[in-house]
Design an enzyme around this catalytic site. Structure first.
Site, PDB file in Angstrom:
ATOM      1  N   GLY A  31       0.812  -1.216   0.000  1.00 36.30           N
ATOM      2  CA  GLY A  31       0.000   0.000   0.000  1.00 36.30           C
ATOM      3  C   GLY A  31       0.839   1.256   0.000  1.00 36.30           C
ATOM      4  CG  LEU A  33      -1.067   2.022  -3.984  1.00 35.89           C
ATOM      5  CD1 LEU A  33      -2.266   1.839  -4.911  1.00 35.89           C
ATOM      6  CD2 LEU A  33      -0.158   0.807  -4.026  1.00 35.89           C
ATOM      7  CD  GLU A  35       3.112   8.187 -11.092  1.00 38.62           C
ATOM      8  OE1 GLU A  35       3.427   7.567 -12.115  1.00 38.62           O
ATOM      9  OE2 GLU A  35       1.943   8.533 -10.855  1.00 38.62           O
ATOM     10  CG  HIS A  37       3.365   0.919  -5.264  1.00 37.86           C
ATOM     11  ND1 HIS A  37       3.546   1.972  -4.416  1.00 37.86           N
ATOM     12  CD2 HIS A  37       3.903  -0.164  -4.643  1.00 37.86           C
ATOM     13  CE1 HIS A  37       4.155   1.565  -3.315  1.00 37.86           C
ATOM     14  NE2 HIS A  37       4.396   0.275  -3.427  1.00 37.86           N
ATOM     15  CD  GLN A  61       7.546  -7.725   3.684  1.00 35.65           C
ATOM     16  OE1 GLN A  61       6.730  -8.482   3.155  1.00 35.65           O
ATOM     17  NE2 GLN A  61       8.186  -6.799   2.986  1.00 35.65           N
ATOM     18  CE  LYS A 149      13.220   0.776  -3.077  1.00 29.99           C
ATOM     19  NZ  LYS A 149      12.513   1.196  -1.939  1.00 29.99           N
ATOM     20  CD  GLN A 153      10.381  -7.756  -2.500  1.00 28.91           C
ATOM     21  OE1 GLN A 153      10.277  -7.664  -1.303  1.00 28.91           O
ATOM     22  NE2 GLN A 153       9.671  -6.994  -3.315  1.00 28.91           N
ATOM     23  CB  SER A 186       6.186   3.652   1.313  1.00 22.09           C
ATOM     24  OG  SER A 186       5.444   3.177   0.214  1.00 22.09           O
TER      25      SER A 186
HETATM   26  O1  PAF Z   1       7.933  -5.118  -2.064  1.00 21.71           O
HETATM   27  C1  PAF Z   1       6.989  -5.113  -1.255  1.00 21.71           C
HETATM   28  O2  PAF Z   1       6.217  -4.154  -1.152  1.00 21.71           O
HETATM   29  C2  PAF Z   1       6.776  -6.311  -0.353  1.00 21.71           C
HETATM   30  O3  PAF Z   1       7.995  -6.874   0.036  1.00 21.71           O
HETATM   31  C3  PAF Z   1       5.851  -7.379  -0.971  1.00 21.71           C
HETATM   32  C4  PAF Z   1       6.453  -7.979  -2.224  1.00 21.71           C
HETATM   33  C5  PAF Z   1       4.509  -6.765  -1.305  1.00 21.71           C
HETATM   34  C6  PAF Z   1       5.632  -8.512   0.023  1.00 21.71           C
HETATM   35  O4  PAF Z   1       5.052  -8.066   1.190  1.00 21.71           O
END
Ligand code: PAF
Length: 286
Positions: A31, A33, A35, A37, A61, A149, A153, A186
């Site tokens: 969330g 959000l 640009e 996203h 996480q 970015k 991940q 964010s």
């Molecule tokens: O990149 C993110 O915003 C988070 O790590 C994800 C992939 C939504 C998992 O919670």
């Protein structure tokens, strides 16, 4: 656009979309959000027939001393941005819905999860992979979109997909930046005006590393040392977690730049005041 809060309902909806033959795209987010996203949404919209965005600030996480509680949450803002972009469904589960009260099973990420960001955020990628795998199982998307970015991940999620034989295409999308180069995040909201100015130095130093390689420097250890030193001297940068030059696919450390065509990941994580920021670029050897 429909907002779905229940896991069973989300599964039913996506099963019926799959049965109808739609190509299903998933944009997983936490969330707030921006640009970055929305660029994932736009690409997903151009490649998929139905688009689901998940919004879930995933507790597993975050480390115990991290920013889970203060992580920006703005569902109203997210809702109006998502509807404008033509998202078909927002999946908005609660913590309880995702993890219940007796949650026990996690994805173990081996070496890739304990280098770079994993060194200072132990368990972070375990939480990321667990929630992403759960989202994949609930929604069964054909394609899922992630921003570059969070380069580490993306590499880890691609490896999970390969290792666990998941049938989803992982699409990684370019980093969106402010005018001065700061990667959108964010967490930029946490920065004071002065810290915000210093934060632009991350991208400058990544580019300086690229310039050094472009200028013929092949000793990557030397470049790492210089750039780390430069970052440490920047006002408001309290700590440099890492500045690394690594293989862009395996994330293995590289001592020397090699042949023409080689791609090197330059990645960094630094603390600007009390905010941990990450950024990276890919450097191609000419
Ligand atoms: O990149 C993110 O915003 C988070 O790590 C994800 C992939 C939504 C998992 O919670």
């Amino acid at each position: 656009m429909k907002v779905v809060k229940k896991l069973n309902e989300m599964s039913k909806i996506s099963s019926s979309l799959i049965t109808k033959g739609f190509v299903l795209g998933l944009v997983p987010t936490m969330g707030d959000l921006h640009e970055g996203h929305l660029s994932l949404v736009r690409l997903a919209k151009s490649q998929c027939q139905k688009l689901i965005m998940s919004i879930f600030v995933n507790p597993t996480q975050f480390g115990p001393r991290e920013d889970f509680k203060k992580y920006p949450r703005d569902f109203e803002g997210d809702y109006s941005k998502a509807i404008k972009e033509g998202v078909d469904y927002i999946f908005l589960p609660t913590d309880e819905e995702m993890y219940g009260t007796d949650y026990k099973t996690f994805v173990e990420v081996s070496k890739l999860g304990s280098i770079m960001c994993g060194r200072s955020r132990p368990g972070h990628f375990k939480g990321v992979c667990t929630v992403v795998l759960k989202l994949f199982n609930i929604i069964k998307p054909n394609r899922a979109y992630f921003g570059q970015k969070d380069y580490q991940q993306v590499v880890i999620i691609k490896k999970m997909v390969e290792d666990l034989n998941l049938s989803v295409d992982i699409v990684s999308c370019p980093t969106i930046r402010e005018k001065d180069g700061l990667a959108l995040s964010s967490r930029n909201k946490y920065l004071s005006t002065e810290e915000r100015k210093s934060a632009a130095e991350l991208y400058r130093q990544l580019n300086l590393a690229a310039e050094m390689i472009g200028g013929g420097e092949r000793d990557l250890g030397k470049i790492e040392k210089i750039i780390t030193g430069n970052l440490k001297k920047v006002k408001h940068i309290k700590k440099v977690d890492y500045f690394n030059l690594r293989d862009n696919v395996s994330l293995k450390e590289l001592k020397h730049a090699g042949v023409s065509g080689q791609k090197i990941l330059a990645a960094t994580a630094v603390w600007v005041g009390g905010t941990r920021l990450i950024d990276n670029i890919i450097i191609k050897i000419e």
